[in-house]
Scaffold this active site. Structure first.
Site, short mmCIF file in Angstrom:
data_model
loop_
_atom_site.label_atom_id
_atom_site.label_comp_id
_atom_site.label_asym_id
_atom_site.label_seq_id
_atom_site.Cartn_x
_atom_site.Cartn_y
_atom_site.Cartn_z
N GLU A 48 0.83 -1.19 0.00
CA GLU A 48 0.00 0.00 0.00
C GLU A 48 0.87 1.25 0.00
OE1 GLU A 48 -2.29 0.67 3.58
OE2 GLU A 48 -0.94 -0.63 4.68
N HIS A 85 6.49 -1.41 14.03
CA HIS A 85 6.14 -0.03 14.31
C HIS A 85 6.69 0.43 15.66
CE1 HIS A 85 3.37 0.46 10.98
NE2 HIS A 85 2.86 -0.72 11.25
#
Length: 89
Positions: A48, A85
């Site tokens: 993405e 993350h």
């Protein structure tokens, strides 16, 4: 065929993953090979485009929490980040 370029300390991150988690490294290698062989905007890992300040970069999953951040042009695929993350890989 494109070539890989590891930016910053991403090669060190790759080596840490290789030593720490063989299955994760296998998944990373699969995604990298797929990037080199096929369209970098399609394939496994739910590719993405990122948004806003990172709009020229793409993201792919290599595990539930780990991602590969990259961009590409006609000759190269530039790897900017490998890992999660919330952790420091």
């Amino acid at each position: 065929m494109r070539s890989l370029v590891f930016e910053g300390n991403t090669w060190a991150s790759n080596e840490k993953i290789r030593q720490r988690d063989k299955n994760l490294h296998r998944s990373l290698c699969h995604v990298l090979k797929e990037l080199l062989r096929e369209d970098p905007t399609a394939g496994s890992g739910k590719p993405e485009p990122l948004k806003h300040a990172l709009s020229n970069l793409w993201s792919r999953r290599i595990s539930q929490k780990d991602r590969l951040i990259y961009r590409f042009d006609d000759k190269y695929i530039y790897i900017y980040a490998i890992g999660g993350h919330y952790d420091n890989i």
